[in-house]
Enzyme design. Structure first.
Site, PDB file in Angstrom:
ATOM      1  CG  ASP A  16      20.647  68.009  38.384  1.00 17.60           C
ATOM      2  OD1 ASP A  16      19.703  68.761  38.126  1.00 17.60           O
ATOM      3  OD2 ASP A  16      21.808  68.407  38.638  1.00 17.60           O
TER       4      ASP A  16
ATOM      5  CD  GLU B 129      19.118  73.112  32.690  1.00 12.35           C
ATOM      6  OE1 GLU B 129      20.304  73.436  32.578  1.00 12.35           O
ATOM      7  OE2 GLU B 129      18.446  73.367  33.712  1.00 12.35           O
TER       8      GLU B 129
HETATM    9  O1  FUB Z   1      22.764  70.683  38.667  1.00 12.17           O
HETATM   10  C1  FUB Z   1      23.412  71.525  37.754  1.00 12.17           C
HETATM   11  C2  FUB Z   1      22.566  71.798  36.567  1.00 12.17           C
HETATM   12  O2  FUB Z   1      21.343  72.374  36.968  1.00 12.17           O
HETATM   13  C3  FUB Z   1      22.144  70.590  35.778  1.00 12.17           C
HETATM   14  O3  FUB Z   1      23.154  70.043  34.990  1.00 12.17           O
HETATM   15  C4  FUB Z   1      20.990  71.151  35.054  1.00 12.17           C
HETATM   16  O4  FUB Z   1      20.187  70.210  34.405  1.00 12.17           O
HETATM   17  C5  FUB Z   1      20.276  71.901  36.153  1.00 12.17           C
HETATM   18  O5  FUB Z   1      19.448  71.075  36.906  1.00 12.17           O
END
Ligand code: FUB
Length: 342
Positions: free
Chosen positions: A32, A242
């Site tokens: 991320d 997301e």
């Molecule tokens: O790293 C945890 C979660 O996985 C993140 O918040 C999302 O965007 C995905 O990458």
């Protein structure tokens, strides 16, 4: 990233020639990556993946991260410095578990680290911590940002100095459980259940001058198709899942995001930071791993995308950050990136 499902491409692990780029560091697992140029260097604010031993499930409980470590580089291909622990979950008074994808911003001599973490009731909220230096250590505010929920904050500061937070993530990110400002613990575990209605949207709120709170009620980030109709729930190849990011190029606002269970990065463009945004297309094909999560920055006149895959571990929850160049096409779309060599 919420699924126990393993992408087909996991069989490619360790075969370095199959990957477009190589991991930036291999002494720890990182994911991320939110990149920024601060004080003439590139700073990367990633999640710090660990083998916590938490069983894998569709809520993403196996992403059980407990601190943040910040990386920096003098240039895109330069040596990477790991600055050590910048914020530990035990120093966030309201935190329960799971420090997910963070972002950072700078204003008036202070650096701000924004982070999602589940509170003690297992509900994701977004917190903020401050430091006088870009690599921290950061000190967390005593409470989450009032009115915040879900995951994946991305803070964008426009040319006029106004800062906005884009945020949200469905499935394990819990966005689908928020209606009318209230959390429904018994709500859907995945998408909205209304397949033919507009999909759930990312959220946006202008930040206050001190960068510590929302300056306005949270609004929806609407994505329209070329006919001007909102993307629908059933449209998993295109709908927001997301990992929002915002960058401005040639006066246009580029809202970029992950489609989650279909594993793409997609872009949508607008003349206004609030949107509505018009869907442009996929600009990154699936990586090895369940999904990727990205950021886009300009360094010395060139554009770069920071992202992650699972090259080093072959495991969904142990990821490594990478960088490659990003191009804008003459028609305003983003050039397609293929992270795996076929
Ligand atoms: O790293 C945890 C979660 O996985 C993140 O918040 C999302 O965007 C995905 O990458």
């Amino acid at each position: 990233n919420n699924s126990g499902k393993t992408a087909q491409t996991d069989s490619l692990k360790q075969d370095t020639s199959k990957f477009l780029t190589q991991p930036l560091i291999s002494n720890i697992y990182t994911a991320d990556p939110s990149a920024h140029v601060f004080e003439g260097k590139i700073y990367i604010y990633p999640s710090h993946d660990i083998e916590a031993g938490t069983p894998e499930n569709d809520n993403g409980d196996h992403f059980d991260m407990r601190d943040y470590r910040i990386l920096s580089m003098d240039s895109v291909n330069g040596k990477v410095t790991d600055h050590g622990v910048a914020l530990d979950i035990k120093d966030i008074p309201w935190a329960g578990r799971q420090l997910w994808a963070p972002d950072a911003a700078y204003k008036n001599g202070t650096y701000y680290l924004y982070f999602p973490v589940k509170d003690k009731n297992d509900v994701f909220r977004i917190g903020v911590a401050t430091s006088k230096t870009p690599a921290g250590p950061f000190k967390a505010e005593p409470q989450p940002i009032k009115g915040s929920f879900s995951i994946d904050p991305a803070v964008f500061t426009d040319d006029d100095g106004t800062s906005y937070m884009y945020f949200g993530g469905i499935w394990g990110g819990q966005l689908q459980r928020w209606k009318d400002g209230k959390y429904d613990a018994n709500g859907s575990k995945t998408d909205s259940q209304k397949e033919d209605e507009p999909a759930l949207t990312a959220k946006i709120a202008k930040l206050s001058n001190d960068m510590l709170s929302f300056a306005e009620p949270v609004k929806d980030v609407i994505i329209l198709d070329k006919e001007g109709k909102p993307l629908l729930t059933k449209d998993h190849d295109r709908r927001f899942f997301e990992g929002a990011w915002m960058h401005k190029y040639n006066g246009k606002y580029y809202f970029t995001y992950s489609t989650g269970d279909t594993h793409f990065l997609a872009s949508a463009v607008s003349d206004n930071p609030y949107g509505p945004f018009t869907y442009q297309g996929t600009f990154m094909e699936p990586v090895q791993g369940w999904t990727t999560h990205h950021s886009i920055i300009e360094v010395k006149g060139k554009w770069y995308i920071f992202y992650h895959d699972t090259q080093l571990s072959g495991k969904t929850h142990l990821r490594n950050v990478k960088v490659t160049e990003l191009t804008h096409n003459a028609d305003g779309t983003i050039g397609l990136i293929k992270p795996l060599k076929k």
